[in-house]
Each structure stands twice: as C-alpha cells, then as structure tokens.
Design a protein around this motif. Sequence first.
Motif, PDB file in Angstrom:
ATOM      1  N   LEU A 284      68.844   6.487  27.633  1.00 51.64           N
ATOM      2  CA  LEU A 284      68.665   7.876  28.034  1.00 51.64           C
ATOM      3  C   LEU A 284      67.160   8.087  28.127  1.00 51.64           C
ATOM      4  CD1 LEU A 284      70.307  10.497  28.581  1.00 51.64           C
ATOM      5  CD2 LEU A 284      69.859  11.129  26.194  1.00 51.64           C
ATOM      6  N   ARG A 285      66.665   8.313  29.338  1.00 52.31           N
ATOM      7  CA  ARG A 285      65.223   8.366  29.564  1.00 52.31           C
ATOM      8  C   ARG A 285      64.829   9.687  30.218  1.00 52.31           C
ATOM      9  NH1 ARG A 285      64.146   2.387  32.303  1.00 52.31           N
ATOM     10  NH2 ARG A 285      65.661   1.238  31.040  1.00 52.31           N
ATOM     11  N   TRP A 286      63.600  10.076  29.941  1.00 46.37           N
ATOM     12  CA  TRP A 286      63.011  11.246  30.574  1.00 46.37           C
ATOM     13  C   TRP A 286      62.268  10.789  31.825  1.00 46.37           C
ATOM     14  CZ3 TRP A 286      63.542  16.345  30.065  1.00 46.37           C
ATOM     15  CH2 TRP A 286      62.592  17.180  30.644  1.00 46.37           C
ATOM     16  N   VAL A 287      62.679  11.275  32.969  1.00 47.83           N
ATOM     17  CA  VAL A 287      62.039  10.903  34.240  1.00 47.83           C
ATOM     18  C   VAL A 287      61.733  12.183  35.010  1.00 47.83           C
ATOM     19  CG1 VAL A 287      63.275   8.702  34.344  1.00 47.83           C
ATOM     20  CG2 VAL A 287      64.216  10.700  35.523  1.00 47.83           C
ATOM     21  N   SER A 288      60.857  12.072  35.995  1.00 48.20           N
ATOM     22  CA  SER A 288      60.539  13.232  36.822  1.00 48.20           C
ATOM     23  C   SER A 288      61.705  13.540  37.749  1.00 48.20           C
ATOM     24  CB  SER A 288      59.269  12.974  37.639  1.00 48.20           C
ATOM     25  OG  SER A 288      59.440  11.854  38.486  1.00 48.20           O
ATOM     26  N   ASP A 289      61.992  14.822  37.922  1.00 53.09           N
ATOM     27  CA  ASP A 289      63.041  15.216  38.855  1.00 53.09           C
ATOM     28  C   ASP A 289      62.594  14.843  40.266  1.00 53.09           C
ATOM     29  OD1 ASP A 289      65.363  16.300  39.867  1.00 53.09           O
ATOM     30  OD2 ASP A 289      64.553  18.331  39.973  1.00 53.09           O
ATOM     31  N   GLY A 290      63.472  14.236  40.988  1.00 49.93           N
ATOM     32  CA  GLY A 290      63.126  13.750  42.319  1.00 49.93           C
ATOM     33  C   GLY A 290      62.923  12.256  42.363  1.00 49.93           C
ATOM     34  N   GLN A 291      62.801  11.621  41.184  1.00 55.49           N
ATOM     35  CA  GLN A 291      62.717  10.161  41.141  1.00 55.49           C
ATOM     36  C   GLN A 291      64.063   9.598  41.545  1.00 55.49           C
ATOM     37  OE1 GLN A 291      60.779   8.448  37.691  1.00 55.49           O
ATOM     38  NE2 GLN A 291      62.176   6.697  37.692  1.00 55.49           N
ATOM     39  N   THR A 292      64.089   8.778  42.569  1.00 58.82           N
ATOM     40  CA  THR A 292      65.332   8.297  43.161  1.00 58.82           C
ATOM     41  C   THR A 292      66.164   7.510  42.153  1.00 58.82           C
ATOM     42  OG1 THR A 292      64.268   8.145  45.322  1.00 58.82           O
ATOM     43  CG2 THR A 292      66.348   6.962  45.044  1.00 58.82           C
ATOM     44  N   PRO A 293      67.428   7.887  41.954  1.00 60.77           N
ATOM     45  CA  PRO A 293      68.292   7.117  41.053  1.00 60.77           C
ATOM     46  C   PRO A 293      68.449   5.680  41.540  1.00 60.77           C
ATOM     47  CG  PRO A 293      69.301   9.220  41.633  1.00 60.77           C
ATOM     48  CD  PRO A 293      68.128   9.040  42.544  1.00 60.77           C
ATOM     49  N   GLN A 294      68.468   4.771  40.597  1.00 62.30           N
ATOM     50  CA  GLN A 294      68.643   3.360  40.895  1.00 62.30           C
ATOM     51  C   GLN A 294      70.050   2.916  40.503  1.00 62.30           C
ATOM     52  OE1 GLN A 294      66.030   1.720  42.521  1.00 62.30           O
ATOM     53  NE2 GLN A 294      65.212   3.815  42.515  1.00 62.30           N
ATOM     54  N   LYS A 295      70.345   1.657  40.769  1.00 63.50           N
ATOM     55  CA  LYS A 295      71.634   1.105  40.386  1.00 63.50           C
ATOM     56  C   LYS A 295      71.841   1.289  38.885  1.00 63.50           C
ATOM     57  CE  LYS A 295      74.376  -3.146  40.764  1.00 63.50           C
ATOM     58  NZ  LYS A 295      74.348  -4.585  41.190  1.00 63.50           N
ATOM     59  N   HIS A 296      73.026   1.699  38.494  1.00 62.93           N
ATOM     60  CA  HIS A 296      73.427   1.927  37.108  1.00 62.93           C
ATOM     61  C   HIS A 296      72.870   3.220  36.512  1.00 62.93           C
ATOM     62  CE1 HIS A 296      74.973  -2.071  37.467  1.00 62.93           C
ATOM     63  NE2 HIS A 296      73.801  -2.658  37.381  1.00 62.93           N
ATOM     64  N   ASP A 297      72.192   4.048  37.307  1.00 60.80           N
ATOM     65  CA  ASP A 297      71.844   5.398  36.870  1.00 60.80           C
ATOM     66  C   ASP A 297      73.039   6.290  37.190  1.00 60.80           C
ATOM     67  OD1 ASP A 297      69.331   4.595  36.076  1.00 60.80           O
ATOM     68  OD2 ASP A 297      68.343   5.239  37.920  1.00 60.80           O
ATOM     69  N   HIS A 298      73.668   6.842  36.158  1.00 59.07           N
ATOM     70  CA  HIS A 298      74.967   7.492  36.358  1.00 59.07           C
ATOM     71  C   HIS A 298      74.936   9.019  36.287  1.00 59.07           C
ATOM     72  CE1 HIS A 298      76.383   3.473  36.273  1.00 59.07           C
ATOM     73  NE2 HIS A 298      76.362   3.321  34.967  1.00 59.07           N
ATOM     74  N   VAL A 299      74.067   9.575  35.432  1.00 59.92           N
ATOM     75  CA  VAL A 299      74.057  11.027  35.255  1.00 59.92           C
ATOM     76  C   VAL A 299      72.623  11.503  35.050  1.00 59.92           C
ATOM     77  CG1 VAL A 299      74.840  12.980  33.845  1.00 59.92           C
ATOM     78  CG2 VAL A 299      76.372  11.020  34.225  1.00 59.92           C
ATOM     79  N   ASP A 300      72.269  12.605  35.700  1.00 60.21           N
ATOM     80  CA  ASP A 300      71.008  13.303  35.460  1.00 60.21           C
ATOM     81  C   ASP A 300      71.304  14.690  34.914  1.00 60.21           C
ATOM     82  OD1 ASP A 300      69.412  11.251  36.371  1.00 60.21           O
ATOM     83  OD2 ASP A 300      69.008  12.160  38.335  1.00 60.21           O
ATOM     84  N   ILE A 301      70.684  15.032  33.778  1.00 61.29           N
ATOM     85  CA  ILE A 301      70.690  16.401  33.261  1.00 61.29           C
ATOM     86  C   ILE A 301      69.304  16.959  33.562  1.00 61.29           C
ATOM     87  CG2 ILE A 301      70.968  17.872  31.241  1.00 61.29           C
ATOM     88  CD1 ILE A 301      72.736  15.717  30.009  1.00 61.29           C
ATOM     89  N   VAL A 302      69.232  17.914  34.480  1.00 55.77           N
ATOM     90  CA  VAL A 302      67.969  18.318  35.077  1.00 55.77           C
ATOM     91  C   VAL A 302      67.418  19.577  34.416  1.00 55.77           C
ATOM     92  CG1 VAL A 302      66.789  18.879  37.241  1.00 55.77           C
ATOM     93  CG2 VAL A 302      68.777  17.347  37.268  1.00 55.77           C
ATOM     94  N   PHE A 303      66.128  19.529  34.088  1.00 55.55           N
ATOM     95  CA  PHE A 303      65.376  20.667  33.574  1.00 55.55           C
ATOM     96  C   PHE A 303      64.270  20.999  34.571  1.00 55.55           C
ATOM     97  CE2 PHE A 303      67.266  18.355  30.110  1.00 55.55           C
ATOM     98  CZ  PHE A 303      67.710  19.320  29.224  1.00 55.55           C
ATOM     99  N   SER A 304      63.555  22.080  34.318  1.00 48.87           N
ATOM    100  CA  SER A 304      62.510  22.470  35.262  1.00 48.87           C
ATOM    101  C   SER A 304      61.351  21.476  35.297  1.00 48.87           C
ATOM    102  CB  SER A 304      61.982  23.866  34.908  1.00 48.87           C
ATOM    103  OG  SER A 304      61.446  23.886  33.588  1.00 48.87           O
ATOM    104  N   GLY A 305      61.124  20.774  34.172  1.00 54.74           N
ATOM    105  CA  GLY A 305      59.995  19.856  34.120  1.00 54.74           C
ATOM    106  C   GLY A 305      60.342  18.391  34.243  1.00 54.74           C
ATOM    107  N   GLY A 306      61.597  18.088  34.456  1.00 56.33           N
ATOM    108  CA  GLY A 306      62.018  16.695  34.554  1.00 56.33           C
ATOM    109  C   GLY A 306      63.503  16.598  34.283  1.00 56.33           C
TER     110      GLY A 306
END
Length: 272
Positions: free
Chosen positions: A79-101
């Motif tokens: 479970l990693r903190w990434v910038s919103d808009g960073q393209t999901p890669q293979k095996h990335d299954h779920v994004d919980i999105v906040f205003s800052g990432g």
Amino acid sequence: MPELPEVETVCAGLHDLVVGQQIVDVRVYESRLRYPVPMELADVLSGETVVSLRRRAKYLLMDIGPQVVILHLGMSGSLRWVSDGQTPQKHDHVDIVFSGGCLRFHDPRRFGLIVLAPPPVEQHRLLAHLGPEPLSDDFDGQWLFEKSRGRRIAIKSLLMENRVVVGVGNIYANESLFLSGMAPKKTSGELTDQQCVILVDKIKKVLAEAIKAGGTTLQDFVNGHGQPGYFQQKLYVYGRDEQPCLICGTMIERCRIGQRSTFYCPECQKLE
C-alpha cells in the motif's frame, strides 16, 4: 509475506498523510482479490474523512466513521502513497484518492483483501478470534505458559498461532527462538514458566528492533513510500542455512515445521 513489523511500518508511514483527509474518489481496476472488492466501495468511501489508521495483527484498519476499511497485504501486496494521475501499472488494483495524492493497493498474487465492516470492527470475523498483540502488556510470560500447557506441537508452531499471539510470523519466530536459545522443535508443553518469560522478552525485542529498522525486505516488501526495510541486515538464522552461526560458528541448519522453512543453530539452540 509482510509480517507485523512491515505492516506497522506501512501504517506509521501513511498515518499523517491520510488521517484527517477527505477521500475524493475510489478507483477499482481489479476486484478479484482474496475476497471480491466490495462493489459499493467507491460509494461508501467517497466524501468521507479518514478518522484513524491503525494496525491489528497484520491487518490495516482505516476508520471513516460509519464504516471501517480492513486491508491485508497478502503474500506480496503493498500500500503506497503516490501522486494522483500516476498511471496504474500491472497489479495495481485499487486507488483511494485524496486531494494531495492517493493510496495505491498493489498485489501481484491477489492474496490481499479490502473489505468493509461496521464498527466495532473487532467483532468482524477476520479479527474476532485474534490473540493479544505481541508488544502489548497482555502478552507476557504467564500468558504464554498457560497457552502452552498440554500442547504437543513444536514451540515455533505455537508462536505462529494467531489465537495465542498475533503477528509473530516465520521470520521473527526463527529469530526470537535463536536469541532465546530454544530449539524450534521443542515441545510447547515442556516449556517452563521461566523459559516463557525469556521467550516473550526476546519476541518483544526482536519485533521492536524490526519496526525501528523499517521491517525486513526479503522479496517484495516496501513501505508506504516505496522504500525497503533494513532488518534483514540483523538476521541471525533466517535464510542463513549452510552459513556459520554468528555466535558460535556452527553451520545453520534448515528444516520444515508446520510446512514452513525453519532455521536454527544446533549448538546454540538445544532441545533440553
């Protein structure tokens, strides 16, 4: 598999990033995990504020008030903190999105899980049967002594029973037994009360040191910021079969107990 120190490291690293923040979106790219990702996940979480992020055993618990999100990293998840808009890669299954990432759930083997539960979450079937936390006062020598009475299984297997104590996984059971001078095959019911006190003390010390070092990186583990853990540099026996013991020089041996690889020094860890 990420064990308790690794999950604690992830929890601590992400806590200040998400607690008090509002969830603006949830994106599910792959719902087929150990249990299907709830279809209503986005509807339930969007617009809610994260009240707390904590750990119970190897589970991460994200409290949003009306519901609690239970997350488990499975065998190889992160479970990693990434910038919103960073393209999901293979095996990335779920994004919980906040205003800052966003929190990105990555799991190549898909043995992890994301489920919803109403409070009190401790009554959920995944958590209700769990024993005490190993670093809590509830886990002491007397507790272990009582739980070991009449048990014929190896002490290493007993330590990995979640009803006895949570989070003492394979790596840290091996290391704690070595530091206690106890053979992993020793019958649980033969432990004395004093041996239980010693073993609990070593378990607490090993886990505390592993948390301080950021966990153990053996294959896939990274923390919430994508960084590895460094406790592997301090391992005495785990993964060191056919290498000399760092204390006495005897070759570390490997066997299987409860279908798990077990490492020990035959000189430092006696059955007696």
